[in-house]
Design a protein around this motif. Sequence first.
Motif, PDB file in Angstrom:
ATOM      1  N   GLU A 107      47.065-102.037 -13.474  1.00 18.46           N
ATOM      2  CA  GLU A 107      47.726-101.522 -14.672  1.00 18.46           C
ATOM      3  C   GLU A 107      46.951-101.847 -15.943  1.00 18.46           C
ATOM      4  O   GLU A 107      46.804-101.013 -16.828  1.00 18.46           O
ATOM      5  N   VAL A 111      40.794 -94.323 -18.223  1.00 21.81           N
ATOM      6  CA  VAL A 111      41.364 -93.388 -19.195  1.00 21.81           C
ATOM      7  C   VAL A 111      40.701 -93.493 -20.569  1.00 21.81           C
ATOM      8  O   VAL A 111      40.328 -92.479 -21.160  1.00 21.81           O
ATOM      9  N   THR A 151      39.965 -94.872 -33.657  1.00 20.52           N
ATOM     10  CA  THR A 151      41.305 -94.321 -33.417  1.00 20.52           C
ATOM     11  C   THR A 151      41.834 -94.736 -32.056  1.00 20.52           C
ATOM     12  O   THR A 151      42.991 -95.148 -31.942  1.00 20.52           O
ATOM     13  N   VAL A 152      40.990 -94.632 -31.034  1.00 21.30           N
ATOM     14  CA  VAL A 152      41.465 -95.003 -29.688  1.00 21.30           C
ATOM     15  C   VAL A 152      41.847 -96.481 -29.655  1.00 21.30           C
ATOM     16  O   VAL A 152      42.897 -96.852 -29.140  1.00 21.30           O
ATOM     17  N   LEU A 161      42.765 -98.461 -32.139  1.00 16.13           N
ATOM     18  CA  LEU A 161      43.954 -98.759 -32.935  1.00 16.13           C
ATOM     19  C   LEU A 161      45.216 -98.193 -32.314  1.00 16.13           C
ATOM     20  O   LEU A 161      46.239 -98.870 -32.257  1.00 16.13           O
ATOM     21  N   THR A 162      45.170 -96.949 -31.824  1.00 16.10           N
ATOM     22  CA  THR A 162      46.397 -96.389 -31.237  1.00 16.10           C
ATOM     23  C   THR A 162      46.782 -97.164 -29.987  1.00 16.10           C
ATOM     24  O   THR A 162      47.965 -97.429 -29.775  1.00 16.10           O
ATOM     25  N   SER A 163      45.805 -97.541 -29.160  1.00 15.97           N
ATOM     26  CA  SER A 163      46.218 -98.248 -27.940  1.00 15.97           C
ATOM     27  C   SER A 163      46.703 -99.647 -28.249  1.00 15.97           C
ATOM     28  O   SER A 163      47.641-100.123 -27.618  1.00 15.97           O
ATOM     29  N   HIS A 199      48.253-100.480 -30.907  1.00 15.57           N
ATOM     30  CA  HIS A 199      49.573-100.274 -31.484  1.00 15.57           C
ATOM     31  C   HIS A 199      50.616-100.057 -30.398  1.00 15.57           C
ATOM     32  O   HIS A 199      51.754-100.471 -30.517  1.00 15.57           O
ATOM     33  N   LEU A 200      50.226 -99.391 -29.306  1.00 15.87           N
ATOM     34  CA  LEU A 200      51.173 -99.089 -28.235  1.00 15.87           C
ATOM     35  C   LEU A 200      51.073-100.093 -27.089  1.00 15.87           C
ATOM     36  O   LEU A 200      51.649 -99.905 -26.033  1.00 15.87           O
ATOM     37  N   PHE A 252      48.364-101.234 -25.272  1.00 13.01           N
ATOM     38  CA  PHE A 252      47.440-101.056 -24.168  1.00 13.01           C
ATOM     39  C   PHE A 252      46.243-101.967 -24.338  1.00 13.01           C
ATOM     40  O   PHE A 252      45.627-101.999 -25.402  1.00 13.01           O
ATOM     41  N   MET A 300      54.153-101.906  -9.477  1.00 14.30           N
ATOM     42  CA  MET A 300      53.281-101.469 -10.578  1.00 14.30           C
ATOM     43  C   MET A 300      54.035-100.505 -11.480  1.00 14.30           C
ATOM     44  O   MET A 300      54.785 -99.666 -11.009  1.00 14.30           O
ATOM     45  N   HIS A 301      53.824-100.676 -12.750  1.00 15.20           N
ATOM     46  CA  HIS A 301      54.548 -99.835 -13.694  1.00 15.20           C
ATOM     47  C   HIS A 301      53.549 -99.214 -14.667  1.00 15.20           C
ATOM     48  O   HIS A 301      52.904 -99.905 -15.435  1.00 15.20           O
ATOM     49  N   LEU A 302      53.455 -97.911 -14.602  1.00 15.65           N
ATOM     50  CA  LEU A 302      52.548 -97.234 -15.526  1.00 15.65           C
ATOM     51  C   LEU A 302      53.364 -96.424 -16.524  1.00 15.65           C
ATOM     52  O   LEU A 302      54.208 -95.612 -16.136  1.00 15.65           O
ATOM     53  N   ALA A 307      53.377 -93.452 -22.906  1.00 10.93           N
ATOM     54  CA  ALA A 307      52.513 -94.150 -23.851  1.00 10.93           C
ATOM     55  C   ALA A 307      51.058 -93.699 -23.678  1.00 10.93           C
ATOM     56  O   ALA A 307      50.327 -93.504 -24.652  1.00 10.93           O
ATOM     57  N   VAL A 331      48.769 -92.064 -26.545  1.00  8.65           N
ATOM     58  CA  VAL A 331      47.445 -92.550 -26.947  1.00  8.65           C
ATOM     59  C   VAL A 331      46.445 -91.394 -26.931  1.00  8.65           C
ATOM     60  O   VAL A 331      45.676 -91.192 -27.875  1.00  8.65           O
ATOM     61  N   VAL A 357      47.424 -88.674 -29.790  1.00  6.71           N
ATOM     62  CA  VAL A 357      47.214 -89.182 -31.147  1.00  6.71           C
ATOM     63  C   VAL A 357      45.717 -89.420 -31.404  1.00  6.71           C
ATOM     64  O   VAL A 357      45.185 -89.047 -32.451  1.00  6.71           O
ATOM     65  N   SER A 358      45.029 -90.021 -30.428  1.00 12.28           N
ATOM     66  CA  SER A 358      43.615 -90.325 -30.627  1.00 12.28           C
ATOM     67  C   SER A 358      42.806 -89.062 -30.872  1.00 12.28           C
ATOM     68  O   SER A 358      42.005 -88.984 -31.809  1.00 12.28           O
ATOM     69  N   VAL A 361      43.941 -87.348 -34.309  1.00  8.19           N
ATOM     70  CA  VAL A 361      43.506 -88.041 -35.528  1.00  8.19           C
ATOM     71  C   VAL A 361      41.979 -87.964 -35.676  1.00  8.19           C
ATOM     72  O   VAL A 361      41.466 -87.701 -36.762  1.00  8.19           O
ATOM     73  N   THR A 362      41.263 -88.181 -34.579  1.00 11.22           N
ATOM     74  CA  THR A 362      39.799 -88.141 -34.654  1.00 11.22           C
ATOM     75  C   THR A 362      39.322 -86.786 -35.158  1.00 11.22           C
ATOM     76  O   THR A 362      38.514 -86.701 -36.095  1.00 11.22           O
ATOM     77  N   LEU A 377      46.910-101.174 -40.208  1.00 14.57           N
ATOM     78  CA  LEU A 377      47.245-101.391 -38.797  1.00 14.57           C
ATOM     79  C   LEU A 377      46.539-102.615 -38.226  1.00 14.57           C
ATOM     80  O   LEU A 377      47.079-103.340 -37.402  1.00 14.57           O
TER      81      LEU A 377
END
Lengths: 384, 86
Positions: A133, A141, A264-265, A267-269, A271-272, A274, B1-3, B7, B11, B14-15, B18-19, B80
Amino acid sequence: MDHITFLVAVVIVTALAFDFTNGFHDTANAMATSIATGALAPRTAVLISGVLNVAGAFLSTEVAKTISGGIVDDTLVSPGMIFAGLVGAILWNLLTWLVGLPSSSSHALFGGLIGAVWVGAGSGGVNFDKVVEKVLVPAVVSPVVAGVAALLATYLAYRLTDRARKDSVTKGFRIGQIASASLVSLAHGTNDAQKTMGVITLTLISAGALGHDAGPPLWVIASAGLAIGLGTYLGGWRIIRTMGKGLTEIQSPQGFAAETASTTVILTSAHLGFALSTTQVASGSILGAGLGRRLAEVRWGVAGRMAVAWLVTLPAAALVGGLAASVVQSGGDLGTAVVALVGAALAAGIVAVSRRNPVHAHNVNDAHKVTVRTEPPAKVGAAA
Amino acid sequence: MHLDWTALGQVTAVSIGVTVAVVVVFALGVLGLARLEAAREHGDGTSAREPRGGAPALALTQAALCFLACAAVVAYGIYLIVPQFH
């Protein structure tokens, strides 16, 4: 300070050494493309990155409450295992640096710990679910997401500025790169320096020198920040060359797109919630930026070697960590000293080998390949 | 396992969003700057190569707005990163 035993002192020093290798291994993530496009002079780039890493270390208040984020059972972890895991991580970091391959420092640390805990406490101490995980899924990813983002952004940037004056465009994006690269550095400092702080703090707690739930003392924050900052400033030039020149020839719009995608990747991850590897994100971005410019050459051989390094990092560090753990476990303080000495000797050996074909601020952009042997560069280049 | 696929999807979306947005806006800013420089060199702002170049003032406004937008995104990024701001 009578709680600080020989073992605890060795763990702290080793943790700082790991932090240092983490710094110079990861300078490339933020600065490789800026150095390659000439947005920043090499020395200036590593100085900015180093300072921002120190700043990031002081800014991050949320120090890791667990060493591994649940990948290993933290209640079973002893200072000896932490030490063994760190040795595994450091040696793997140095070896990949020698051959100029960007590999994840976090994976090296996780790998070292997994190996050490496996040997020290049995395979039951390792949570393989969490490994999938928190390590495997983000590892697959995050570079893909960063790569796709950088690819699209690069393609559009070139389409939009197609007809404009080339020198104005290059200059504009170079200035933008300074900002985007700085953000990557700052984010790196807040994330990675606190990993080492967490390791040291938890070791001190387990030794009884700090109360439970204590935050890191100022000297821990300062030394961890300085170690990563110094490492960043000294610069892993071998890895910078691979990432800035080896994967593809980067131009300033591509550099800007790649760094924006990385930031961006990350910071967003974060934030969430990851966990991911800055190294893998940055490599994915650079690859995407290479593909986004039409006819740009991507050296798939280099990309392939990097992918192999990613796959091997965790098991290889685990192997060294496990080996070190078995020596520490059976040998006690003497075993610890032996592991420390052998580790230092191997590290010195790797550094000595790197001197045969050094890469530094002055020649980092001269070639696209990092070699270990002392053959003439032309010959080696042809073999690639 | 938890995916947590939601989220993960967030990611990703949004990524990429925004990019692309930041780079496109920055590219437009650079474009404005390039037009401004071209206009300055030709004196009158209407060169043969850039018939739609417009007045230098327009190019300047375009560049300024775009860079301002990018600066705002950078400021949000710093917000952030630094936990003390939260």
